[in-house]
Design a protein around this motif. Structure first.
Motif, short mmCIF file in Angstrom:
data_model
loop_
_atom_site.label_atom_id
_atom_site.label_comp_id
_atom_site.label_asym_id
_atom_site.label_seq_id
_atom_site.Cartn_x
_atom_site.Cartn_y
_atom_site.Cartn_z
N GLN A 82 -66.62 59.27 60.45
CA GLN A 82 -65.67 58.45 59.74
C GLN A 82 -65.50 57.13 60.49
O GLN A 82 -65.68 57.07 61.71
N SER A 83 -65.23 56.08 59.75
CA SER A 83 -64.95 54.80 60.38
C SER A 83 -63.86 54.09 59.59
O SER A 83 -63.50 54.52 58.48
N LYS A 84 -63.35 53.03 60.18
CA LYS A 84 -62.22 52.31 59.60
C LYS A 84 -62.57 50.85 59.41
O LYS A 84 -63.36 50.29 60.18
N CYS A 85 -61.96 50.24 58.40
CA CYS A 85 -62.06 48.80 58.22
C CYS A 85 -60.71 48.26 57.80
O CYS A 85 -59.82 49.02 57.42
N GLY A 86 -60.55 46.95 57.87
CA GLY A 86 -59.30 46.33 57.44
C GLY A 86 -58.70 45.39 58.45
O GLY A 86 -57.87 44.55 58.10
N ILE A 87 -59.10 45.51 59.74
CA ILE A 87 -58.63 44.59 60.78
C ILE A 87 -59.75 43.61 61.09
O ILE A 87 -60.89 44.02 61.34
N ARG A 88 -59.43 42.33 61.09
CA ARG A 88 -60.41 41.32 61.48
C ARG A 88 -59.90 40.67 62.77
O ARG A 88 -58.74 40.22 62.84
N ASP A 99 -57.41 42.54 56.19
CA ASP A 99 -58.10 42.16 54.96
C ASP A 99 -58.67 43.41 54.30
O ASP A 99 -59.68 43.95 54.75
N LEU A 100 -57.99 43.86 53.25
CA LEU A 100 -58.48 44.99 52.45
C LEU A 100 -58.84 44.52 51.05
O LEU A 100 -58.66 45.25 50.06
N SER A 101 -59.35 43.30 50.97
CA SER A 101 -59.88 42.82 49.70
C SER A 101 -61.17 43.55 49.36
O SER A 101 -61.83 44.13 50.24
N HIS A 102 -61.56 43.51 48.11
CA HIS A 102 -62.80 44.15 47.68
C HIS A 102 -63.99 43.63 48.48
O HIS A 102 -64.80 44.40 49.01
N ALA A 103 -64.09 42.29 48.59
CA ALA A 103 -65.24 41.69 49.28
C ALA A 103 -65.28 42.11 50.74
O ALA A 103 -66.36 42.41 51.28
N SER A 104 -64.12 42.14 51.40
CA SER A 104 -64.09 42.50 52.82
C SER A 104 -64.45 43.97 53.03
O SER A 104 -65.22 44.30 53.94
N ILE A 105 -63.93 44.85 52.20
CA ILE A 105 -64.25 46.28 52.33
C ILE A 105 -65.76 46.50 52.19
O ILE A 105 -66.38 47.19 53.00
N MET A 106 -66.35 45.89 51.17
CA MET A 106 -67.79 46.07 50.93
C MET A 106 -68.62 45.52 52.08
O MET A 106 -69.57 46.16 52.54
N GLU A 107 -68.24 44.35 52.56
CA GLU A 107 -68.96 43.73 53.68
C GLU A 107 -68.86 44.58 54.94
O GLU A 107 -69.86 44.82 55.64
N ARG A 108 -67.67 45.06 55.22
CA ARG A 108 -67.45 45.82 56.45
C ARG A 108 -68.16 47.17 56.41
O ARG A 108 -68.71 47.61 57.44
#
Length: 321
Positions: A82-88, A99-108
């Motif tokens: 498992q991994s996490k995204c949302g902090i830049r 950033d939990l926008s669609h574009a950021s989630i997909m990129e991350r």
């Protein structure tokens, strides 16, 4: 219900410490070797789930883990990731933002999978609540990632019951986990449940009801910081602890001797003894200390009510209401 019937969580290995220094421009062969040693130690005590985040060591934690996976064909199929995204971090002139926008989630997620050298995550966690969250955007990203097999499930970290419920209303799949700081040293999560309508509850930052929300909906509670940074297991010198800290460290040692286990297993067993079936995240990179956690499940099954309360009240340094 006797102690042997109490449900317990599972041990999770947290990879935050892998990959070398956060400010180093890259990782070394030694960093990969240290990651491999930590992974082996975790596997030896029965760990199957390995926890990452895209910011850990600025991506290097995932990258060294990916090196180990690439060198060991077949390992990926034996573990869960498992991994996490949302902090830049350190982008656009800011130390950090969310950033939990669609574009950021997909990129991350694309970056996470590339660094881990895998085609999918078993679970993706949203790392922290984003005040600008558009839940429909986030849900769309989750649906797309599920549809093409890049993730198998979605969870959150550092969210309250209300935040989870708000997000859940837009998701087509259930939130499966919430990762929170929980330990014998950071006790807000348990104190909040017994200090309602009492002066001891004033200033408690834990969102009351979050524990019950997760328990009632089958959301796994994952505890980061579970070893309390070695506070009660000898890593912090006794003269740097307050009276409650010294008494707790002594009690942890006493119970370790009684159970015939290392102090680390007592700390984690205390968490796992709670009926929420808490899953501790082990963050140390020391193979010896990872091994010391290996009896936590058996401690949880054997720890009785009085032992559990003794640890909690001793660590609090004051009686419960």
């Amino acid at each position: 219900m006797n102690t042997a019937e109490i449900p317990t969580g599972r041990l999770i290995y947290g990879c935050m410490g892998l990959g070398g220094a956060w400010d180093a421009p890259g990782y070394t062969d030694d960093d990969v070797a240290r990651a491999a040693a930590a992974i082996d130690a975790a596997l030896a005590i029965g760990v199957e789930l390995f926890d990452h985040a895209d910011i850990y060591s600025m991506g290097k934690a995932e990258a060294v883990f990916g090196e180990v996976l690439a060198a060991r064909p077949g390992l990926r199929e034996k573990i869960r990731l498992q991994s996490k995204c949302g902090i830049r971090l350190w982008e656009n002139g800011l130390n950090n933002y969310y950033d939990l926008s669609h574009a950021s989630i997909m990129e991350r997620v694309e970056g996470i999978l590339a660094r881990l050298r895998t085609g999918h995550l078993d679970t993706l966690l949203f790392h922290r609540p984003d005040p600008l969250l558009d839940r429909r955007e986030a849900a769309r990203a989750v649906s797309e990632l599920l549809a093409d097999g890049r993730i198998g499930a979605v969870g959150v970290s550092n969210m309250s019951a209300a935040q989870m419920e708000y997000l859940q209303d837009s998701l087509t799949v259930p939130i499966v986990a919430n990762q929170l700081e929980m330990s014998l040293a950071v006790r807000d999560w348990v104190d909040s449940g017994v200090t309602v309508n009492h002066r001891q509850g004033a200033g408690n930052p834990f969102p009351h009801g979050t524990l019950e929300h997760c328990m009632g909906r089958g959301i796994e509670l994952q505890a980061y910081g579970s070893l309390a940074n070695g506070r009660y297991t000898g890593a912090v010198p006794a003269d740097e602890l307050d009276d409650a800290g010294r008494a707790t460290a002594a009690l942890v040692r006493e119970l370790g001797e009684e159970f015939g286990v290392a102090p680390e297993s007592v700390l984690l067993g205390w968490l796992m003894r709670h009926p929420a079936a808490i899953s501790p995240v082990i963050g140390t990179t020391s193979p010896a200390r990872i091994a010391a956690c290996g009896d936590a499940v058996s401690v949880a099954a054997r720890m009785d009510r009085l032992q559990w309360y003794r640890l909690w009240i001793t660590a609090r340094g004051e009686f419960i209401p």
